[in-house]
Design a protein around this motif. Structure first.
Motif, PDB file in Angstrom:
ATOM      1  N   GLU A   1     127.967  79.741  61.694  1.00 29.36           N
ATOM      2  CA  GLU A   1     127.419  80.955  62.296  1.00 29.36           C
ATOM      3  C   GLU A   1     126.183  80.692  63.147  1.00 29.36           C
ATOM      4  O   GLU A   1     126.231  80.776  64.366  1.00 29.36           O
ATOM      5  CB  GLU A   1     127.091  81.982  61.205  1.00 29.36           C
ATOM      6  N   LEU A   2     125.062  80.411  62.495  1.00 31.42           N
ATOM      7  CA  LEU A   2     123.785  80.335  63.204  1.00 31.42           C
ATOM      8  C   LEU A   2     123.763  79.280  64.313  1.00 31.42           C
ATOM      9  O   LEU A   2     123.412  79.584  65.457  1.00 31.42           O
ATOM     10  CB  LEU A   2     122.650  80.079  62.214  1.00 31.42           C
ATOM     11  N   ARG A   3     124.125  78.040  63.982  1.00 31.77           N
ATOM     12  CA  ARG A   3     124.033  76.952  64.955  1.00 31.77           C
ATOM     13  C   ARG A   3     124.962  77.170  66.156  1.00 31.77           C
ATOM     14  O   ARG A   3     124.509  77.136  67.306  1.00 31.77           O
ATOM     15  CB  ARG A   3     124.306  75.614  64.273  1.00 31.77           C
ATOM     16  N   PRO A   4     126.263  77.398  65.943  1.00 35.81           N
ATOM     17  CA  PRO A   4     127.139  77.563  67.117  1.00 35.81           C
ATOM     18  C   PRO A   4     126.806  78.795  67.958  1.00 35.81           C
ATOM     19  O   PRO A   4     126.889  78.748  69.186  1.00 35.81           O
ATOM     20  CB  PRO A   4     128.542  77.651  66.539  1.00 35.81           C
ATOM     21  N   LYS A   5     126.393  79.890  67.309  1.00 40.69           N
ATOM     22  CA  LYS A   5     126.040  81.094  68.073  1.00 40.69           C
ATOM     23  C   LYS A   5     124.798  80.864  68.925  1.00 40.69           C
ATOM     24  O   LYS A   5     124.714  81.341  70.050  1.00 40.69           O
ATOM     25  CB  LYS A   5     125.840  82.281  67.136  1.00 40.69           C
ATOM     26  N   GLN A   6     123.825  80.121  68.387  1.00 39.57           N
ATOM     27  CA  GLN A   6     122.614  79.824  69.151  1.00 39.57           C
ATOM     28  C   GLN A   6     122.944  78.945  70.360  1.00 39.57           C
ATOM     29  O   GLN A   6     122.462  79.195  71.462  1.00 39.57           O
ATOM     30  CB  GLN A   6     121.561  79.141  68.263  1.00 39.57           C
ATOM     31  N   LEU A   7     123.769  77.924  70.174  1.00 42.14           N
ATOM     32  CA  LEU A   7     124.128  77.044  71.297  1.00 42.14           C
ATOM     33  C   LEU A   7     124.954  77.791  72.346  1.00 42.14           C
ATOM     34  O   LEU A   7     124.836  77.501  73.540  1.00 42.14           O
ATOM     35  CB  LEU A   7     124.872  75.807  70.790  1.00 42.14           C
ATOM     36  N   ALA A   8     125.749  78.765  71.933  1.00 46.45           N
ATOM     37  CA  ALA A   8     126.517  79.570  72.889  1.00 46.45           C
ATOM     38  C   ALA A   8     125.590  80.523  73.650  1.00 46.45           C
ATOM     39  O   ALA A   8     125.741  80.721  74.849  1.00 46.45           O
ATOM     40  CB  ALA A   8     127.605  80.354  72.165  1.00 46.45           C
ATOM     41  N   ARG A   9     124.622  81.085  72.939  1.00 51.24           N
ATOM     42  CA  ARG A   9     123.674  82.035  73.533  1.00 51.24           C
ATOM     43  C   ARG A   9     122.724  81.329  74.502  1.00 51.24           C
ATOM     44  O   ARG A   9     122.358  81.860  75.545  1.00 51.24           O
ATOM     45  CB  ARG A   9     122.885  82.708  72.399  1.00 51.24           C
ATOM     46  N   GLU A  10     122.316  80.111  74.156  1.00 52.16           N
ATOM     47  CA  GLU A  10     121.344  79.357  74.953  1.00 52.16           C
ATOM     48  C   GLU A  10     121.840  77.909  75.073  1.00 52.16           C
ATOM     49  O   GLU A  10     121.439  77.038  74.315  1.00 52.16           O
ATOM     50  CB  GLU A  10     119.976  79.409  74.242  1.00 52.16           C
ATOM     51  N   PRO A  11     122.744  77.623  76.027  1.00 51.03           N
ATOM     52  CA  PRO A  11     123.364  76.303  76.096  1.00 51.03           C
ATOM     53  C   PRO A  11     122.469  75.191  76.660  1.00 51.03           C
ATOM     54  O   PRO A  11     122.802  74.015  76.536  1.00 51.03           O
ATOM     55  CB  PRO A  11     124.572  76.524  76.998  1.00 51.03           C
ATOM     56  N   PHE A  12     121.328  75.559  77.259  1.00 47.62           N
ATOM     57  CA  PHE A  12     120.457  74.551  77.842  1.00 47.62           C
ATOM     58  C   PHE A  12     119.154  74.438  77.059  1.00 47.62           C
ATOM     59  O   PHE A  12     118.689  75.410  76.444  1.00 47.62           O
ATOM     60  CB  PHE A  12     120.156  74.887  79.312  1.00 47.62           C
ATOM     61  N   CYS A  13     118.571  73.252  77.090  1.00 49.70           N
ATOM     62  CA  CYS A  13     117.324  72.969  76.372  1.00 49.70           C
ATOM     63  C   CYS A  13     116.194  73.851  76.899  1.00 49.70           C
ATOM     64  O   CYS A  13     115.913  73.873  78.096  1.00 49.70           O
ATOM     65  CB  CYS A  13     116.967  71.494  76.547  1.00 49.70           C
ATOM     66  N   ARG A  14     115.557  74.552  75.995  1.00 53.45           N
ATOM     67  CA  ARG A  14     114.474  75.473  76.361  1.00 53.45           C
ATOM     68  C   ARG A  14     113.255  74.717  76.894  1.00 53.45           C
ATOM     69  O   ARG A  14     112.639  75.131  77.874  1.00 53.45           O
ATOM     70  CB  ARG A  14     114.082  76.302  75.140  1.00 53.45           C
TER      71      ARG A  14
END
Length: 124
Positions: free
Chosen positions: A53-66
């Motif tokens: 849940e948390l990890r894949p959703k975060q990478l989908a929401r923000e795919p590039f390094c902040r």
């Protein structure tokens, strides 16, 4: 049963052969190992809530390094980081607003900086 083959010590440049890890000269002191508290919440990263849940959703929401984006670079993120370290606080761990996507090198640099700051606070 055959025993493990000998390998060089993990310390850079050391050629002493050992079964695993470090030779006696380079073995890290007990104080350098993770605390029991830290070891207990490290397991949270293998729970479904993190992996599915948390990890894949975060990478989908923000795919590039902040952090790279702040420097004008467009680098794909590989790691999900807690903006504010959770230090065993479950509510901080699962708070999706406390997550950011980082490339591996930015995540490693942030982790090292946090570790050094924590060690400096302990020495005071």
């Amino acid at each position: 049963m055959a025993s493990k083959p000998l390998r060089p010590c993990l310390h850079p440049g050391c050629t002493t052969l050992v079964r695993s890890g470090y030779c006696d000269k380079h073995r890290p002191p007990e104080s350098a190992r993770r605390s029991e508290k830290s070891q207990s919440y490290r397991r949270w990263y293998s729970l479904r809530i993190w992996t599915d849940e948390l990890r894949p959703k975060q990478l989908a929401r923000e795919p590039f390094c902040r952090d790279c984006a702040k420097r004008g670079l467009r680098v794909y993120a590989t790691d999900v980081d807690h903006v504010e370290p959770h230090d065993g606080d479950w509510s901080k761990f699962i708070d999706s607003t406390n997550l950011q996507s980082l490339c591996h090198s930015c995540h490693s640099a942030k982790t090292i900086a946090e570790s050094r700051a924590k060690a400096a606070r302990r020495k005071r």
